[in-house]
Design an enzyme around this catalytic site. Sequence first.
Site, PDB file in Angstrom:
ATOM      1  N   ARG A  54      61.698   5.385 -95.101  1.00 53.07           N
ATOM      2  CA  ARG A  54      62.431   4.598 -94.108  1.00 53.07           C
ATOM      3  C   ARG A  54      62.998   3.387 -94.819  1.00 53.07           C
ATOM      4  O   ARG A  54      62.783   3.190 -96.015  1.00 53.07           O
ATOM      5  CB  ARG A  54      61.582   4.224 -92.882  1.00 53.07           C
ATOM      6  CG  ARG A  54      60.099   4.170 -93.045  1.00 53.07           C
ATOM      7  CD  ARG A  54      59.614   3.021 -93.858  1.00 53.07           C
ATOM      8  NE  ARG A  54      60.206   1.769 -93.419  1.00 53.07           N
ATOM      9  CZ  ARG A  54      60.377   0.717 -94.164  1.00 53.07           C
ATOM     10  NH1 ARG A  54      60.003   0.739 -95.441  1.00 53.07           N
ATOM     11  NH2 ARG A  54      60.915  -0.388 -93.710  1.00 53.07           N
ATOM     12  N   GLY A  55      63.718   2.556 -94.036  1.00 47.86           N
ATOM     13  CA  GLY A  55      64.397   1.421 -94.663  1.00 47.86           C
ATOM     14  C   GLY A  55      65.780   1.888 -95.092  1.00 47.86           C
ATOM     15  O   GLY A  55      65.921   2.959 -95.705  1.00 47.86           O
ATOM     16  N   ALA A  56      66.795   1.070 -94.769  1.00 45.59           N
ATOM     17  CA  ALA A  56      68.177   1.524 -94.971  1.00 45.59           C
ATOM     18  C   ALA A  56      68.450   1.972 -96.405  1.00 45.59           C
ATOM     19  O   ALA A  56      69.063   3.020 -96.637  1.00 45.59           O
ATOM     20  CB  ALA A  56      69.142   0.412 -94.564  1.00 45.59           C
ATOM     21  N   GLN A 189      55.734  -2.113 -89.572  1.00 41.29           N
ATOM     22  CA  GLN A 189      56.161  -2.010 -90.980  1.00 41.29           C
ATOM     23  C   GLN A 189      55.758  -3.257 -91.768  1.00 41.29           C
ATOM     24  O   GLN A 189      55.575  -3.190 -92.978  1.00 41.29           O
ATOM     25  CB  GLN A 189      57.680  -1.835 -91.077  1.00 41.29           C
ATOM     26  CG  GLN A 189      58.180  -0.474 -90.620  1.00 41.29           C
ATOM     27  CD  GLN A 189      58.646  -0.516 -89.180  1.00 41.29           C
ATOM     28  OE1 GLN A 189      58.115  -1.278 -88.368  1.00 41.29           O
ATOM     29  NE2 GLN A 189      59.634   0.292 -88.839  1.00 41.29           N
ATOM     30  N   ASP A 230      70.070  -3.946 -92.096  1.00 40.52           N
ATOM     31  CA  ASP A 230      70.438  -2.533 -92.204  1.00 40.52           C
ATOM     32  C   ASP A 230      71.942  -2.352 -92.178  1.00 40.52           C
ATOM     33  O   ASP A 230      72.468  -1.365 -92.678  1.00 40.52           O
ATOM     34  CB  ASP A 230      69.797  -1.739 -91.070  1.00 40.52           C
ATOM     35  CG  ASP A 230      68.296  -1.706 -91.239  1.00 40.52           C
ATOM     36  OD1 ASP A 230      67.627  -2.656 -90.794  1.00 40.52           O
ATOM     37  OD2 ASP A 230      67.795  -0.756 -91.860  1.00 40.52           O
ATOM     38  N   LYS A 241      65.693  -5.095 -88.106  1.00 41.69           N
ATOM     39  CA  LYS A 241      64.605  -4.624 -87.247  1.00 41.69           C
ATOM     40  C   LYS A 241      64.421  -5.523 -86.030  1.00 41.69           C
ATOM     41  O   LYS A 241      64.514  -6.745 -86.127  1.00 41.69           O
ATOM     42  CB  LYS A 241      63.317  -4.569 -88.088  1.00 41.69           C
ATOM     43  CG  LYS A 241      62.096  -4.054 -87.396  1.00 41.69           C
ATOM     44  CD  LYS A 241      62.272  -2.709 -86.749  1.00 41.69           C
ATOM     45  CE  LYS A 241      62.672  -1.618 -87.717  1.00 41.69           C
ATOM     46  NZ  LYS A 241      63.065  -0.356 -87.065  1.00 41.69           N
TER      47      LYS A 241
HETATM   48  O1  MRU Z   1      61.360   1.227 -90.889  1.00 42.95           O
HETATM   49  P1  MRU Z   1      62.784   1.261 -90.478  1.00 42.95           P
HETATM   50  O2  MRU Z   1      63.635   2.138 -91.338  1.00 42.95           O
HETATM   51  O3  MRU Z   1      63.017   1.530 -89.030  1.00 42.95           O
HETATM   52  O4  MRU Z   1      63.215  -0.228 -90.643  1.00 42.95           O
HETATM   53  C1  MRU Z   1      64.420  -0.632 -91.081  1.00 42.95           C
HETATM   54  C2  MRU Z   1      64.134  -1.664 -92.043  1.00 42.95           C
HETATM   55  O5  MRU Z   1      63.624  -1.348 -93.089  1.00 42.95           O
HETATM   56  C3  MRU Z   1      64.329  -3.048 -91.690  1.00 42.95           C
HETATM   57  O6  MRU Z   1      65.150  -3.300 -90.636  1.00 42.95           O
HETATM   58  C4  MRU Z   1      64.588  -3.877 -92.906  1.00 42.95           C
HETATM   59  O7  MRU Z   1      64.342  -5.194 -92.602  1.00 42.95           O
HETATM   60  C5  MRU Z   1      65.992  -3.736 -93.417  1.00 42.95           C
HETATM   61  S1  MRU Z   1      66.098  -3.734 -95.099  1.00 42.95           S
HETATM   62  C6  MRU Z   1      66.617  -2.167 -95.486  1.00 42.95           C
END
Ligand code: MRU
Length: 350
Positions: A54-56, A189, A230, A241
Amino acid sequence: MKVNGQHFRTIWLKPDDETVVQLIDQRFLPHRFVIEDVRSVEQMATAIREMHVRGAGLIGASAGYGMYLAAIEATARSTPVGVDEQLARAAAQLKATRPTRSIADEDAEHCRMIGQHGLELIRQLARKKAGKFAMANPSGGGPINVLTHCNAGWLAFVDYGSATAPIYAAHDSGLPVHVWVAETRPRNQGSKLTAWELGEHRVPHTIIADSAAGHLMQRSAVDLVIVGTDRTTVTGDVANKIGTYLKALAAKDNNVPFYVALPSSSFDWKLRDGLKEIPIEERSAEEVKQADGWFEGQQVEVRVAPERSPAANYGFDVTPGHLVTGLITERGVCEANEKSIRALFPEQAL
Ligand code: MRU
């Protein structure tokens, strides 16, 4: 970054069989460190949809590896269906997994550069803080307290992370930092992933309930907020998030600098109004009504809300650019407005 003293990335090709992609299955963290072998594009789509990754940034990288697996499958199969057609199908399948994917193709080098630019900011704050406290406390102002939300750490990318890159750079250069880690309900997370990776890298940190951030800012216990994003508009609005916006409001009210760290691939150069134009992922209500944890060697889920109460689960929110002190990118720091962003990325045509 480090896991048990050993260097890991979040995703890589299996060293003795390059037709297999290996990734850290994040569903089991922080309780177990599980590496999953991924052999097909279907399996990769499942890994993204069900949040093994997960994570963008990492979603983008995983989708890239998914296309790699699709190419291997397509060339191995001598079916009448053309390779191009098979790849197009694989791309559509990966695109349908989670909506944040299309903007995320970060790479570790960009995150490393973000770390270097963010380190400069932390150094400036540390000098300012030491100056302020010099009379009362000659040993300086103590560590720089950074508050972060969710996981914009190396687990959300390939390495270093975005929001965590300046933290790791500061810590590794001997500058004392302490991180307030917001737990980030409903999937936690923050408390599961950010706390785990900071702990593995020996960065001092404290987990807080999401709702504690404003309280800490009012008491000057936060020197700086750094979060990830994201998706970012050309006007500086950031989708991150759920819960990020409230932290930005609290930071504004308490004059705490609120920075967003991002590789430039998170910019969507066509978007101008984050609130109107960025679709917000809505996830299963069950995630809000349940909590999961580790019990007697197993991952278990427990209900924490009345079974019949409806729940809503919004994955992201949008923080308008006017609440953001600055954007930390691989090219440097800019203000969260169109003029400043375009000045840093002049090649992006209007
Ligand atoms: O775990 P997710 O994929 O739902 O969360 C998204 C993220 O990782 C966060 O929003 C993060 O802060 C962005 S950084 C890629």
